[in-house]
Scaffold this motif. Structure first.
Motif, PDB file in Angstrom:
ATOM      1  N   ILE A  69    -107.642   9.391  -8.047  1.00  0.00           N
ATOM      2  CA  ILE A  69    -107.364  10.352  -9.131  1.00  0.00           C
ATOM      3  C   ILE A  69    -106.512  11.501  -8.606  1.00  0.00           C
ATOM      4  O   ILE A  69    -105.507  11.897  -9.220  1.00  0.00           O
ATOM      5  CB  ILE A  69    -108.679  10.882  -9.719  1.00  0.00           C
ATOM      6  CG1 ILE A  69    -109.453   9.741 -10.395  1.00  0.00           C
ATOM      7  CG2 ILE A  69    -108.408  12.001 -10.723  1.00  0.00           C
ATOM      8  CD1 ILE A  69    -110.865  10.108 -10.804  1.00  0.00           C
ATOM      9  N   ALA A  70    -106.886  12.034  -7.445  1.00  0.00           N
ATOM     10  CA  ALA A  70    -106.145  13.165  -6.884  1.00  0.00           C
ATOM     11  C   ALA A  70    -104.733  12.783  -6.468  1.00  0.00           C
ATOM     12  O   ALA A  70    -103.804  13.604  -6.552  1.00  0.00           O
ATOM     13  CB  ALA A  70    -106.904  13.745  -5.691  1.00  0.00           C
ATOM     14  N   SER A  71    -104.546  11.531  -6.030  1.00  0.00           N
ATOM     15  CA  SER A  71    -103.221  11.089  -5.595  1.00  0.00           C
ATOM     16  C   SER A  71    -102.214  11.087  -6.730  1.00  0.00           C
ATOM     17  O   SER A  71    -101.004  11.115  -6.485  1.00  0.00           O
ATOM     18  CB  SER A  71    -103.310   9.683  -4.983  1.00  0.00           C
ATOM     19  OG  SER A  71    -104.008   9.709  -3.762  1.00  0.00           O
ATOM     20  N   ALA A  72    -102.705  11.066  -7.970  1.00  0.00           N
ATOM     21  CA  ALA A  72    -101.802  11.072  -9.119  1.00  0.00           C
ATOM     22  C   ALA A  72    -101.057  12.397  -9.244  1.00  0.00           C
ATOM     23  O   ALA A  72     -99.966  12.450  -9.823  1.00  0.00           O
ATOM     24  CB  ALA A  72    -102.587  10.784 -10.400  1.00  0.00           C
ATOM     25  N   PHE A  73    -101.651  13.471  -8.697  1.00  0.00           N
ATOM     26  CA  PHE A  73    -100.990  14.775  -8.837  1.00  0.00           C
ATOM     27  C   PHE A  73    -100.794  15.527  -7.525  1.00  0.00           C
ATOM     28  O   PHE A  73    -100.132  16.562  -7.497  1.00  0.00           O
ATOM     29  CB  PHE A  73    -101.784  15.672  -9.802  1.00  0.00           C
ATOM     30  CG  PHE A  73    -103.223  15.876  -9.435  1.00  0.00           C
ATOM     31  CD1 PHE A  73    -103.591  16.801  -8.478  1.00  0.00           C
ATOM     32  CD2 PHE A  73    -104.218  15.147 -10.067  1.00  0.00           C
ATOM     33  CE1 PHE A  73    -104.919  16.993  -8.139  1.00  0.00           C
ATOM     34  CE2 PHE A  73    -105.553  15.334  -9.733  1.00  0.00           C
ATOM     35  CZ  PHE A  73    -105.904  16.262  -8.772  1.00  0.00           C
ATOM     36  N   GLY A 120    -109.850  16.091  -1.029  1.00  0.00           N
ATOM     37  CA  GLY A 120    -109.146  16.644   0.130  1.00  0.00           C
ATOM     38  C   GLY A 120    -108.373  15.592   0.899  1.00  0.00           C
ATOM     39  O   GLY A 120    -107.238  15.829   1.323  1.00  0.00           O
ATOM     40  N   TRP A 121    -108.973  14.409   1.063  1.00  0.00           N
ATOM     41  CA  TRP A 121    -108.297  13.365   1.825  1.00  0.00           C
ATOM     42  C   TRP A 121    -107.003  12.918   1.174  1.00  0.00           C
ATOM     43  O   TRP A 121    -106.081  12.453   1.861  1.00  0.00           O
ATOM     44  CB  TRP A 121    -109.211  12.161   2.013  1.00  0.00           C
ATOM     45  CG  TRP A 121    -110.292  12.294   3.034  1.00  0.00           C
ATOM     46  CD1 TRP A 121    -111.598  11.922   2.902  1.00  0.00           C
ATOM     47  CD2 TRP A 121    -110.186  12.817   4.378  1.00  0.00           C
ATOM     48  NE1 TRP A 121    -112.302  12.176   4.050  1.00  0.00           N
ATOM     49  CE2 TRP A 121    -111.458  12.731   4.977  1.00  0.00           C
ATOM     50  CE3 TRP A 121    -109.135  13.367   5.118  1.00  0.00           C
ATOM     51  CZ2 TRP A 121    -111.709  13.155   6.274  1.00  0.00           C
ATOM     52  CZ3 TRP A 121    -109.382  13.798   6.416  1.00  0.00           C
ATOM     53  CH2 TRP A 121    -110.654  13.686   6.979  1.00  0.00           C
ATOM     54  N   SER A 122    -106.886  13.039  -0.140  1.00  0.00           N
ATOM     55  CA  SER A 122    -105.657  12.596  -0.813  1.00  0.00           C
ATOM     56  C   SER A 122    -104.434  13.350  -0.302  1.00  0.00           C
ATOM     57  O   SER A 122    -103.312  12.839  -0.349  1.00  0.00           O
ATOM     58  CB  SER A 122    -105.780  12.792  -2.335  1.00  0.00           C
ATOM     59  OG  SER A 122    -105.795  14.176  -2.669  1.00  0.00           O
ATOM     60  N   GLY A 123    -104.656  14.565   0.212  1.00  0.00           N
ATOM     61  CA  GLY A 123    -103.523  15.360   0.690  1.00  0.00           C
ATOM     62  C   GLY A 123    -103.579  15.680   2.162  1.00  0.00           C
ATOM     63  O   GLY A 123    -102.801  16.530   2.644  1.00  0.00           O
ATOM     64  N   ALA A 124    -104.467  15.014   2.917  1.00  0.00           N
ATOM     65  CA  ALA A 124    -104.633  15.391   4.324  1.00  0.00           C
ATOM     66  C   ALA A 124    -104.481  14.228   5.300  1.00  0.00           C
ATOM     67  O   ALA A 124    -104.741  14.401   6.481  1.00  0.00           O
ATOM     68  CB  ALA A 124    -106.019  16.030   4.527  1.00  0.00           C
ATOM     69  N   THR A 125    -104.046  13.068   4.819  1.00  0.00           N
ATOM     70  CA  THR A 125    -103.914  11.939   5.750  1.00  0.00           C
ATOM     71  C   THR A 125    -102.441  11.584   5.945  1.00  0.00           C
ATOM     72  O   THR A 125    -101.727  12.285   6.634  1.00  0.00           O
ATOM     73  CB  THR A 125    -104.745  10.734   5.260  1.00  0.00           C
ATOM     74  OG1 THR A 125    -104.478  10.495   3.866  1.00  0.00           O
ATOM     75  CG2 THR A 125    -106.222  11.006   5.417  1.00  0.00           C
ATOM     76  N   MET A 367     -97.874   5.731  -4.246  1.00  0.00           N
ATOM     77  CA  MET A 367     -98.135   4.648  -3.301  1.00  0.00           C
ATOM     78  C   MET A 367     -99.503   4.831  -2.645  1.00  0.00           C
ATOM     79  O   MET A 367    -100.198   3.855  -2.353  1.00  0.00           O
ATOM     80  CB  MET A 367     -97.038   4.593  -2.236  1.00  0.00           C
ATOM     81  CG  MET A 367     -95.705   4.053  -2.730  1.00  0.00           C
ATOM     82  SD  MET A 367     -95.818   2.405  -3.499  1.00  0.00           S
ATOM     83  CE  MET A 367     -96.375   1.402  -2.106  1.00  0.00           C
ATOM     84  N   ASN A 368     -99.900   6.086  -2.431  1.00  0.00           N
ATOM     85  CA  ASN A 368    -101.251   6.347  -1.930  1.00  0.00           C
ATOM     86  C   ASN A 368    -102.305   5.857  -2.912  1.00  0.00           C
ATOM     87  O   ASN A 368    -103.388   5.399  -2.514  1.00  0.00           O
ATOM     88  CB  ASN A 368    -101.446   7.847  -1.670  1.00  0.00           C
ATOM     89  CG  ASN A 368    -101.015   8.250  -0.279  1.00  0.00           C
ATOM     90  OD1 ASN A 368    -100.892   7.420   0.615  1.00  0.00           O
ATOM     91  ND2 ASN A 368    -100.770   9.528  -0.082  1.00  0.00           N
ATOM     92  N   MET A 369    -102.001   5.962  -4.210  1.00  0.00           N
ATOM     93  CA  MET A 369    -102.936   5.466  -5.217  1.00  0.00           C
ATOM     94  C   MET A 369    -103.158   3.964  -5.038  1.00  0.00           C
ATOM     95  O   MET A 369    -104.291   3.476  -5.142  1.00  0.00           O
ATOM     96  CB  MET A 369    -102.404   5.750  -6.625  1.00  0.00           C
ATOM     97  CG  MET A 369    -102.372   7.220  -7.004  1.00  0.00           C
ATOM     98  SD  MET A 369    -101.588   7.485  -8.619  1.00  0.00           S
ATOM     99  CE  MET A 369    -102.772   6.666  -9.691  1.00  0.00           C
ATOM    100  N   ALA A 370    -102.073   3.234  -4.772  1.00  0.00           N
ATOM    101  CA  ALA A 370    -102.205   1.795  -4.532  1.00  0.00           C
ATOM    102  C   ALA A 370    -103.108   1.545  -3.331  1.00  0.00           C
ATOM    103  O   ALA A 370    -104.003   0.684  -3.370  1.00  0.00           O
ATOM    104  CB  ALA A 370    -100.822   1.169  -4.297  1.00  0.00           C
ATOM    105  N   GLY A 371    -102.869   2.300  -2.263  1.00  0.00           N
ATOM    106  CA  GLY A 371    -103.695   2.170  -1.074  1.00  0.00           C
ATOM    107  C   GLY A 371    -105.144   2.511  -1.346  1.00  0.00           C
ATOM    108  O   GLY A 371    -106.066   1.868  -0.816  1.00  0.00           O
ATOM    109  N   ASN A 372    -105.377   3.520  -2.186  1.00  0.00           N
ATOM    110  CA  ASN A 372    -106.750   3.930  -2.493  1.00  0.00           C
ATOM    111  C   ASN A 372    -107.514   2.842  -3.235  1.00  0.00           C
ATOM    112  O   ASN A 372    -108.705   2.615  -2.992  1.00  0.00           O
ATOM    113  CB  ASN A 372    -106.731   5.209  -3.336  1.00  0.00           C
ATOM    114  CG  ASN A 372    -106.234   6.405  -2.551  1.00  0.00           C
ATOM    115  OD1 ASN A 372    -106.248   6.401  -1.327  1.00  0.00           O
ATOM    116  ND2 ASN A 372    -105.763   7.426  -3.243  1.00  0.00           N
TER     117      ASN A 372
END
Length: 429
Positions: A69-73, A120-125, A367-372
């Motif tokens: 969800i967070a990776s969307a924004f 937090g992980w959505s923006g820290a990896t 692309m992170n969303m796909a990975g998630n």
């Protein structure tokens, strides 16, 4: 632009190399703590709380859903605010959650903190390093720069997997969570002191690796960032082929990270030996990610993206065979050097190649969303197969097949939508 000294531009040291170092550290610290140390907690937590592996995997599922969800924004947030502050906030949130997890006495508490932590992980990896490289390095060196930043995860795995496993063995999983919180928090002062968003903030008008004015004139390319928007990319088949390739890759990769130590603990009867084997495999990516980036610059990412996933297929075949002969555990390590580098390198290089830099941060977030999604599916499949059959063998075979599918999806992505994207105003590199 002079190319004689790649560390200088206009007579002064190019600050992009400091930024690349910061990206390397985000992978060295945050990515390893989040991705590679998670599996070390399976056995001790399941035993103390008396829960099954399928039940414990819910913590990863909930965390990954909130990451999704967070990776969307999150890419848009990185575009709106200075990178240093977004990264600092994300890292601080994840460390605080580890402190809370160390005090948990039931599964629902671990699930709650894992869910918050996913934001937090959505923006820290891997997202920060991809944005840093995109902002500071041009197309001629982007692949090599990306691989240097990404190989931080391989170097970090050699260090932190053994440190955290030692903490679990000697002090218990609760204190190990506190150790991880402290390690993770190292990235906060690094971000606040050294991270700068754009080259212009340090007085640089162009990036290392950008075409020279002569190149631009001869090749008809722009000196500025070029590409199409995220909304335009979503209208192409090329985007969806690469998106599903990224998702499928992470189905296998997440299962590998989540179940490797438990699997080889059962095979060898020694958790310390299993952790050492795991960190050794991850450590090969120090070279593997660099090689993958260099090979992408030399042979082109469109070719490397098709071939590299086949190495990961070989890894899973070796894992299936290792239960009968541990020789295959040794064979999988060199295969993992290339295959294991695919999830954190190929999707972001292929995004830059296919759609340009114009809204790279936004598309990297997608692309992170796909990975998630893959991170939810992969460990769950592996845990269910184990709980039902008592072995991971069938899971490894399934994931080997999926890695072949990844190569096919990247091939389809490379050959579709070219004319459509050109009509949008961008020619894929």
């Amino acid at each position: 632009m002079s190319t004689k000294n790649p560390f200088k531009m206009n007579g002064k040291f190019y600050y992009g190399w400091v930024m690349l170092g910061c990206g390397f550290l985000s992978m060295f610290i945050c990515y390893v703590i989040k991705v590679n140390c998670y599996s070390l907690f399976y056995d001790p937590i399941c035993q103390e709380l008396d829960i099954s592996r399928t039940a414990y995997i819910q913590t990863n599922t909930v965390m990954t859903v909130t990451m999704l969800i967070a990776s969307a924004f999150i890419g848009k947030i990185y575009k709106m605010f200075p990178i240093k502050y977004v990264l600092t906030g994300c890292v601080a949130l994840t460390s605080i959650c580890y402190i809370g997890m160390s005090q948990s006495t039931s599964l629902w508490q671990l699930i709650l903190f894992s869910g918050i932590q996913g934001i937090g992980w959505s923006g820290a990896t891997n997202l920060p390093v991809t944005i840093m490289v995109s902002n500071w390095f041009g197309p001629k060196i982007k692949g090599t720069a990306m691989s240097i930043g990404m190989l931080g995860s391989g170097a970090g795995a050699l260090v932190w997997v053994n440190v955290v496993n030692s903490a679990i063995v000697n002090y218990g999983w609760r204190d190990a969570y506190l150790v991880m919180a402290a390690i993770n928090a190292i990235m906060i002062p690094v971000a606040l002191i050294f991270v700068v968003s754009m080259p212009s903030d340090k007085g640089f008008e162009t990036r290392i690796g950008d075409p020279t004015p002569e190149d631009a004139k001869m090749e008809g390319v722009s000196l500025q960032k070029a590409g199409i928007t995220g909304k335009q990319a979503l209208k192409t088949a090329r985007w969806w082929f690469q998106w599903f390739a990224g998702l499928t890759t992470m189905i296998g990769a997440a299962a590998f990270s989540a179940q490797f130590v438990s699997y080889f603990t059962e095979v060898t009867g020694d958790s310390t030996k299993a952790a050492a084997l795991y960190s050794g495999a991850l450590g090969t990516m120090i070279l593997g990610k660099f090689l993958l980036g260099v090979l992408s610059d030399i042979f082109h990412i469109k070719r490397v993206s098709v071939i590299a996933p086949l190495f990961y297929a070989g890894v899973f075949i070796c894992m299936a065979l290792a239960s009968g002969n541990m020789m295959f555990a040794t064979v999988l390590i060199p295969l993992y050097m290339i295959g294991g580098a695919v999830p954190s390198t190929i999707p972001f290089l292929i995004t830059a190649r296919n759609f340009g830099d114009k809204e790279y941060g936004v598309m990297s977030g997608w692309m992170n969303m796909a990975g998630n999604i893959g991170q939810i599916v992969g460990p769950t499949i592996a845990a269910l197969i184990f709980d039902i059959t008592g072995t991971y063998t069938l899971a490894w075979i399934i994931f080997a097949v999926l890695m072949v599918v990844v190569g096919v999806l990247y091939l389809l992505s490379n050959i579709t939508s070219k004319k459509q994207i050109e009509e949008m105003g961008y020619i894929p590199q």
